[in-house]
Design a protein around this motif. Structure first.
Motif, PDB file in Angstrom:
ATOM      1  N   VAL A 172     -33.592  53.056 -27.471  1.00  0.00           N
ATOM      2  CA  VAL A 172     -32.753  54.170 -27.006  1.00  0.00           C
ATOM      3  C   VAL A 172     -33.551  55.461 -26.983  1.00  0.00           C
ATOM      4  CG1 VAL A 172     -30.695  55.542 -27.500  1.00  0.00           C
ATOM      5  CG2 VAL A 172     -30.639  53.061 -27.787  1.00  0.00           C
ATOM      6  N   ALA A 173     -34.329  55.732 -28.028  1.00  0.00           N
ATOM      7  CA  ALA A 173     -35.118  56.959 -28.083  1.00  0.00           C
ATOM      8  C   ALA A 173     -36.156  56.987 -26.970  1.00  0.00           C
ATOM      9  CB  ALA A 173     -35.793  57.083 -29.446  1.00  0.00           C
ATOM     10  N   GLY A 174     -36.785  55.825 -26.699  1.00  0.00           N
ATOM     11  CA  GLY A 174     -37.772  55.777 -25.626  1.00  0.00           C
ATOM     12  C   GLY A 174     -37.164  56.027 -24.263  1.00  0.00           C
ATOM     13  N   LEU A 175     -35.993  55.439 -24.023  1.00  0.00           N
ATOM     14  CA  LEU A 175     -35.322  55.677 -22.743  1.00  0.00           C
ATOM     15  C   LEU A 175     -34.957  57.148 -22.591  1.00  0.00           C
ATOM     16  CD1 LEU A 175     -32.994  52.527 -22.557  1.00  0.00           C
ATOM     17  CD2 LEU A 175     -35.032  52.991 -21.181  1.00  0.00           C
ATOM     18  N   ALA A 176     -34.515  57.755 -23.693  1.00  0.00           N
ATOM     19  CA  ALA A 176     -34.164  59.179 -23.632  1.00  0.00           C
ATOM     20  C   ALA A 176     -35.400  60.032 -23.350  1.00  0.00           C
ATOM     21  CB  ALA A 176     -33.506  59.606 -24.938  1.00  0.00           C
TER      22      ALA A 176
ATOM     23  N   ALA B  78     -34.605  58.080 -18.799  1.00  0.00           N
ATOM     24  CA  ALA B  78     -33.830  56.966 -18.250  1.00  0.00           C
ATOM     25  C   ALA B  78     -32.496  56.778 -18.969  1.00  0.00           C
ATOM     26  CB  ALA B  78     -34.650  55.673 -18.350  1.00  0.00           C
ATOM     27  N   TRP B  79     -32.222  57.614 -19.965  1.00  0.00           N
ATOM     28  CA  TRP B  79     -30.945  57.487 -20.694  1.00  0.00           C
ATOM     29  C   TRP B  79     -29.915  58.423 -20.064  1.00  0.00           C
ATOM     30  CZ3 TRP B  79     -29.150  54.074 -23.990  1.00  0.00           C
ATOM     31  CH2 TRP B  79     -27.994  54.353 -24.722  1.00  0.00           C
ATOM     32  N   PRO B  80     -28.657  57.947 -19.871  1.00  0.00           N
ATOM     33  CA  PRO B  80     -27.638  58.816 -19.246  1.00  0.00           C
ATOM     34  C   PRO B  80     -27.457  60.123 -20.023  1.00  0.00           C
ATOM     35  CG  PRO B  80     -26.869  56.537 -19.386  1.00  0.00           C
ATOM     36  CD  PRO B  80     -28.140  56.612 -20.162  1.00  0.00           C
TER      37      PRO B  80
ATOM     38  N   TRP C  84     -28.178  60.923 -27.000  1.00  0.00           N
ATOM     39  CA  TRP C  84     -29.028  59.782 -27.339  1.00  0.00           C
ATOM     40  C   TRP C  84     -29.071  59.491 -28.836  1.00  0.00           C
ATOM     41  CZ3 TRP C  84     -33.233  59.537 -30.510  1.00  0.00           C
ATOM     42  CH2 TRP C  84     -33.782  60.754 -30.934  1.00  0.00           C
ATOM     43  N   LEU C  85     -29.049  60.545 -29.690  1.00  0.00           N
ATOM     44  CA  LEU C  85     -29.200  60.312 -31.126  1.00  0.00           C
ATOM     45  C   LEU C  85     -28.036  59.517 -31.718  1.00  0.00           C
ATOM     46  CD1 LEU C  85     -30.935  60.666 -33.614  1.00  0.00           C
ATOM     47  CD2 LEU C  85     -29.868  62.906 -33.981  1.00  0.00           C
ATOM     48  N   PRO C  86     -26.767  59.883 -31.459  1.00  0.00           N
ATOM     49  CA  PRO C  86     -25.677  59.044 -31.983  1.00  0.00           C
ATOM     50  C   PRO C  86     -25.735  57.610 -31.468  1.00  0.00           C
ATOM     51  CG  PRO C  86     -24.839  61.171 -31.279  1.00  0.00           C
ATOM     52  CD  PRO C  86     -26.242  61.092 -30.810  1.00  0.00           C
ATOM     53  N   TRP C  87     -26.113  57.461 -30.188  1.00  0.00           N
ATOM     54  CA  TRP C  87     -26.207  56.102 -29.651  1.00  0.00           C
ATOM     55  C   TRP C  87     -27.358  55.327 -30.301  1.00  0.00           C
ATOM     56  CZ3 TRP C  87     -23.294  53.087 -26.533  1.00  0.00           C
ATOM     57  CH2 TRP C  87     -22.187  53.692 -25.933  1.00  0.00           C
ATOM     58  N   ALA C  88     -28.469  56.007 -30.556  1.00  0.00           N
ATOM     59  CA  ALA C  88     -29.599  55.327 -31.195  1.00  0.00           C
ATOM     60  C   ALA C  88     -29.229  54.895 -32.609  1.00  0.00           C
ATOM     61  CB  ALA C  88     -30.811  56.250 -31.219  1.00  0.00           C
TER      62      ALA C  88
END
Length: 739
Positions: free
Chosen positions: A241-245, A249-251, A256-260
């Motif tokens: 998730v962190a890499g996509l952010a 590439a992360w929406p 991103w942090l809560p999702w990660a």
């Protein structure tokens, strides 16, 4: 906040050092005092007392749930549900039972049972079983593992052996068992058992050679699901998730942090569910939850606070976790890494950080390993340098992905085949390292020497350039503190607790002799698991003589393992041709004797013996006016032959012939020898009924002091000092059953 957590942790950790639990009255007093000080300036003391009361109350509940004394050794019919993954071996199956009920008595909440030559047992099944129940106990030897502490920490209230049973309710579920069988059935290049250990936490199928290689190289943690595996599974999703952010590439509408953090926790819980949520996995998930919460909400408070919070949370959930060595090692490893890597000036390249982490862990965990009596692997930094990334980056992702894709024909099997090949390469490397550099078993250190080693390790881990850092290396010299030197003319006698068998170590000032080597049956070899480790921890690196009284498995079974593990100058035996393995022994020389450091040793064997027991090679030890007779398994006929050869020669201490069997310790023999005391080596509730009630009555009528390994653990005697026998169970711990 830090002060409060430190105080709470201190109160919770005090539990493991108590010789006895406080009474309910004292706990109430401490509870009132603790509550009363919470609103004063002495509030940390109040927090500490509350933690102490919580830990003691939890431990008392666990002790109260042990099998009642009147049921110890009795056989009952009971019903219960199988939990966890049963362990299958060549001798049978071992499993845990919950919700056990019996019409005749109340039973503990959790039982650990063994069923020799029993049928397959699956988690979730309900069985009706006839079980011989025992209170939780274990072999107790100097510096050895304490099985009673482990059983209490797992809240197992009784152990037992199954005599008969019938399946009441099969399960259509049992998915973990089915998955284990599926993993064991795939082609993983011979490493199917290692895959099951890595994916499900089931190490029961690993060969003994693999376990030895893991222990010798300090890599057991790689195949036992623990914080490292849980953290890795969580880190993979967090990093994704962190890499996509970072790459855009992360929406954007999803922070991103809560999702990660949420994805990492979900991965950890999923892996924990797959591994059966054992105590180490629960602890790891709880620690990870605290770390992720801190990462999400309180990043500015540093790294030590979440570690303290995790420590307190784990102990509040399960105060008895502090009785397990793994608890101390896991928290110590994290604390060492924080101590060495947090708040350092300057940066390190990734490869530098990784290589430094290995020697940091090796040095930092050394004091903990010494305190816990665990072997120290000198090859661990090198082994982990290769093994940890190999498992983390190659093996574990392939194994987990292959397991998830098993329903897809051909795909899952291919990935598991690759994972098995990677594991095989790793095990070949570890076996080579283990052979090149075996683990080092250090002698137990005096408190002052241990403190010097601990301070030396902390100094060595300081940043480069800090004054006195080099002094740490000098302080580590305390590792080789000289052991106590026996006076001339004395011999230390240690009758090991090996269950239904015999192993006695005799040490003079400069020499060591082992009389019998413990039992070995099936895949259980106490020569390897008890006798050899105890000798090494006591500093015995060579035996001048190993004397095997006769060839029965309870006396000679462990001899081959001891012979493989230690240099032995001379092997003597009552039945040399019948010894197991490739042992080359000389016959017991009748009338042979020698003297070591002022101590006299004499051999005797009945030439007319018709049975193996009566062919026992008997050893008479004389030191400082005291005499000890090690009689093996000789019976009444051999006892009469002894009296005929030696007459009524009194001795001071007698190793009970044939474990106190009714066929030995005859009245004329006891009357002629007139010993002060007798040393009995036997297994509790053994099937032979040793020692026989008539023999015990005979000893008591003569006024002998009776010392029994099944009651007191290993027995220690300083022959030549005219002292008394000390039992290992005399070192009081609140979890040890005094009877």
């Amino acid at each position: 906040m830090r002060t409060g957590m430190l105080a709470l942790a201190l109160g919770l950790l005090c539990l493991g050092f108590l010789p006895a639990l406080p009474s309910v009255g004292w706990l109430l007093v401490l509870l009132v005092v603790g509550l009363g000080t919470l609103c004063s300036r002495a509030w940390p003391l109040g927090v500490c007392l509350l933690g102490f009361c919580w830990a003691c109350g939890s431990a008392q509940l666990a002790l109260n749930d042990r099998l009642a004394r009147e049921l110890d050794g009795r056989t009952l019919w009971l019903e219960g549900r199988v939990v966890g993954l049963p362990t299958q071996s060549v001798r049978g199956v071992r499993f845990e039972l919950e919700q056990a009920v019996s019409r005749r008595a109340a039973l503990p909440a959790r039982l650990q049972l063994s069923w020799f030559d029993g049928p397959p047992v699956v988690a979730g099944e309900r069985w009706r079983l006839a079980v011989t129940l025992k209170r939780p106990r274990g072999l107790l030897n100097p510096h050895g593992p304490d099985r009673e502490a482990s059983l209490l920490a797992r809240r197992i209230g009784a152990t037992g052996s199954v005599k008969a049973g019938e399946l009441l309710q099969p399960v259509s579920g049992g998915w973990r068992e089915r998955l284990r069988q599926r993993l064991l059935a795939v082609d993983a290049q011979g490493r199917e058992a290692a895959l099951a250990a890595l994916v499900l936490g089931d190490g029961s199928g690993l060969p003994r050679a693999d376990w030895q290689a893991l222990q010798a190289t300090g890599t057991v943690h790689l195949l036992v699901i623990s914080g490292q595996h849980i953290g890795l599974a969580a880190g993979l999703l967090y990093g994704l998730v962190a890499g996509l952010a970072r790459w855009g590439a992360w929406p954007r509408r999803w922070p991103w942090l809560p999702w990660a953090c949420g994805s990492a926790m979900a991965a950890a819980l999923g892996y924990g569910w797959l591994a059966g949520f054992g105590v180490p996995v629960q602890r790891a998930c709880l620690m990870l939850a605290v770390v992720l919460l801190w990462r999400l909400r309180f990043r500015h408070l540093g790294s030590a606070v979440p570690l303290l919070l995790a420590l307190c949370a784990v102990l509040l959930v399960e105060p008895l976790a502090s009785l397990l060595p793994g608890f101390w090692l896991s928290f110590a490893a994290v604390a060492v890494l924080i101590y060495c890597f947090a708040h350092r000036l300057g940066g390190w390249r990734p490869w530098q950080a990784w290589t430094r982490a290995q020697w940091v862990i090796a040095i930092g965990l050394m004091p903990a390993m010494l305190a816990l009596g665990l072997p120290i692997s000198l090859s661990a930094p090198l082994a982990n340098l290769v093994a940890v990334p190999w498992i983390s980056v190659v093996v574990l992702p392939l194994a987990l992905l292959g397991t998830l894709l098993l329903p897809v024909a051909g795909v899952g099997e291919a990935l598991l085949w690759l994972a098995g090949g990677a594991l095989d390469l790793l095990f070949r490397l570890l076996a080579w390292l283990a052979q090149l550099q075996p683990a080092w078993v250090a002698q137990p250190l005096p408190l002052l020497a241990w403190l010097l080693v601990g301070c030396g390790a902390l100094l060595l881990l300081l940043p480069r350039g800090v004054p006195l850092r080099g002094l740490g290396a000098l302080m580590l010299v305390a590792l080789w503190s000289p052991r106590e030197v026996l006076p001339q003319g004395q011999v230390e006698v240690l009758q090991l607790d090996v269950g239904q068998g015999l192993a006695v170590l005799l040490r003079t000032r400069n020499h060591s002799l082992l009389y019998d080597a413990g039992p070995a049956r099936g895949d259980s070899d106490l020569g390897e698991s008890v006798v050899l480790p105890t000798l090494r921890k006591l500093g015995v690196d060579r035996l001048q003589v190993m004397l095997i009284s006769h060839a029965h498995a309870d006396h000679a079974g462990g001899a081959a393992a001891v012979h493989r593990g230690l240099p032995i100058e001379r092997v003597l035996a009552g039945e040399p041709a019948e010894l197991p393995g490739a042992l080359q022994a000389q016959p017991c020389g009748v009338g042979e004797g020698w003297q070591w450091d002022g101590v006299r040793f004499s051999l005797w064997q009945w030439a007319g013996a018709a049975s193996s027991n009566d062919r026992s090679c008997v050893l008479l030890v004389e030191a400082g006016g005291e005499r000890l007779l090690l009689a093996g398994d000789m019976e009444s006929a051999a006892e009469r032959a002894w009296l005929k050869a030696h007459g009524a020669t009194p001795i001071d201490w007698l190793q009970a012939p044939h474990h106190g069997s009714r066929s030995s310790s005859t009245e004329p023999f006891i009357r002629a020898l007139a010993p002060r005391g007798v040393l009995i080596s036997r297994g509790q509730h053994n099937g032979f009924g040793h020692p026989h009630a008539q023999v015990i009555e005979r000893y008591q009528r003569r006024g002998l002091a009776i010392h029994d390994t099944a009651v007191e653990g290993a027995l220690r005697l300083r022959l030549g000092s005219h002292g008394e026998v000390e039992g290992q169970r005399g070192q009081r711990k609140f979890w040890r059953d005094p009877n």
